[in-house]
Design an enzyme around this catalytic site. Structure first.
Site, PDB file in Angstrom:
ATOM      1  N   LYS A 221     -11.380  -2.376   7.794  1.00 40.59           N
ATOM      2  CA  LYS A 221     -10.547  -3.382   8.445  1.00 40.59           C
ATOM      3  C   LYS A 221     -10.829  -3.458   9.943  1.00 40.59           C
ATOM      4  CE  LYS A 221      -6.941  -2.676   5.019  1.00 40.59           C
ATOM      5  NZ  LYS A 221      -6.945  -4.007   4.398  1.00 40.59           N
TER       6      LYS A 221
ATOM      7  N   TRP B 293       0.827  -1.217   0.000  1.00 42.80           N
ATOM      8  CA  TRP B 293       0.000   0.000   0.000  1.00 42.80           C
ATOM      9  C   TRP B 293       0.853   1.255   0.000  1.00 42.80           C
ATOM     10  CZ3 TRP B 293      -4.205  -1.266  -2.035  1.00 42.80           C
ATOM     11  CH2 TRP B 293      -4.758  -2.517  -1.791  1.00 42.80           C
TER      12      TRP B 293
ATOM     13  N   ASP C  58      -0.941   6.380   6.857  1.00 40.92           N
ATOM     14  CA  ASP C  58      -2.085   5.522   6.547  1.00 40.92           C
ATOM     15  C   ASP C  58      -2.158   4.469   7.651  1.00 40.92           C
ATOM     16  OD1 ASP C  58      -3.759   3.498   5.665  1.00 40.92           O
ATOM     17  OD2 ASP C  58      -2.837   3.289   3.691  1.00 40.92           O
TER      18      ASP C  58
END
Length: 360
Positions: free
Chosen positions: A195, A101, A171
């Site tokens: 999540k 990511w 993040d």
């Protein structure tokens, strides 16, 4: 059908109490005679929902008054563009690449500014966090970017990078609300909610007010401008109403559980059960160096692809869902977010012991 133990990396397990409460309000939310799914985002009832959600999140994370909380569509991946567009001043940013990511975020940012990759752990399949105490960060970098918990590879920063005075953007999609954080250390702390917080469809962006551009930039799409969203209180257009409502319920659940200090203790306890087993098992091995292990995502392998596949198949039959690892790592991965009960981790370890015994 009883509920399975869902170890998915996202969309992920939600607290059962929250799901039951939402179910009870599905047809009639607090006497409105309609579902939140049908409600106008301009209605007083929904305004109350979004206001309460923000207030509870501020309380949970102890968010300082000079930070805005934005509930935005498009998940974390949309922010890969929005962040460089909004923070661009000198046209350069430093990225630390510790997984898929962060890598994707850096690639996306390159469309808008000059990206300098100041550290990476790709040399060892992202199985560790590089030393970030003395990085060669360009003086004129607009910000330093990290992905704090790496869902796929199961690593987590235990110490934030030394940004040498530059704005830190993080993040936190897969460790959001898993432990207390000092929000004031970040310029932007953000993440997708699917999540560890709620259903898919949204990112929460917590941004220091002075980083929101004062004027709208004609090169930045209206919807991606932090100013647009902040000025409109996340209601510039129809927001992901039901996701906000569900996240709000999870915030209340977290408060009732005792807040983030308690969650951290619970998460450490759960992770220890699994890591302790992996460290003494002859068959299963964790893939991350111990000092950088995530409390949320635990990847492990047997070293034999056929045996891995057999394990995933038999685990599924026994009620343990979504244990297959990401295609870039292989093996297995157990995501043990806040809502995963300790019994789920204990049951998984018992199953792993049995599997190891039967497949010696």
């Amino acid at each position: 059908m009883s509920r399975v133990y869902n170890f998915s990396a996202g969309p992920a397990v939600l607290p059962e109490e929250v799901l039951k409460e939402a179910a009870s309000e599905m047809l009639d939310y607090k006497g409105t005679g309609m579902s939140v799914m049908e409600m106008s985002h301009r209605s007083p009832a929904f305004q109350q929902i979004i206001d309460d959600a923000e207030a509870d999140l501020r309380e949970l994370m102890n968010i300082p008054d000079n930070y805005k909380v934005l509930f935005l569509q498009g998940g974390a991946s949309t922010q890969f563009s929005a962040i460089p567009m909004n923070l661009k001043k000198n046209g350069k940013a430093a990225y630390i690449v510790t997984g898929q990511w962060a890598k994707k975020a850096a690639q996306e940012a390159e469309k808008y500014l000059d990206v300098v990759r100041v550290a990476s752990s790709e040399d060892k399949t992202f199985s560790y966090i590089p030393d970030c105490s003395d990085l060669d960060i360009p003086e004129d970098a607009d910000y330093v970017y990290i992905c704090e918990n790496n869902t796929i590879y199961g690593t987590k920063y235990k110490t934030l990078p030394n940004t040498k005075g530059h704005i830190l953007v993080s993040d936190v999609s897969s460790c959001f609300l898993s432990e207390p954080v000092d929000v004031s250390k970040y310029g932007i702390i953000y993440g997708g909610v699917q999540k560890n917080i709620g259903p898919a469809g949204m990112a929460i962006v917590i941004i220091r007010e002075d980083l929101i551009p004062e004027e709208l930039d004609s090169n930045v799409p209206t919807m991606l401008a932090f100013k647009t969203q902040a000025d409109a209180g996340s209601l510039y257009n129809t927001p992901p109403c039901y996701t906000i409502y569900m996240c709000g319920k999870v915030f209340k659940w977290l408060k009732a559980m005792g807040g983030l200090e308690v969650m951290k203790e619970r998460n450490e306890k759960k992770a220890k059960i699994l890591y302790d087993f992996l460290d003494q098992s002859d068959m299963f091995k964790g893939t991350v160096v111990p000092e950088d292990r995530s409390l949320m995502n635990v990847p492990f392998v047997t070293g034999d692809e056929e045996l891995d596949a057999k394990f995933v198949k038999e685990a599924k039959a026994a009620g343990f869902e979504n244990l297959k690892g990401h295609r870039t790592v292989g093996g297995m991965r157990a995501s043990i977010y806040n809502a995963m009960p300790i019994e789920g981790v204990e049951a998984l370890v018992e199953f792993m012991k049995k599997f190891e015994e039967e497949n010696k």
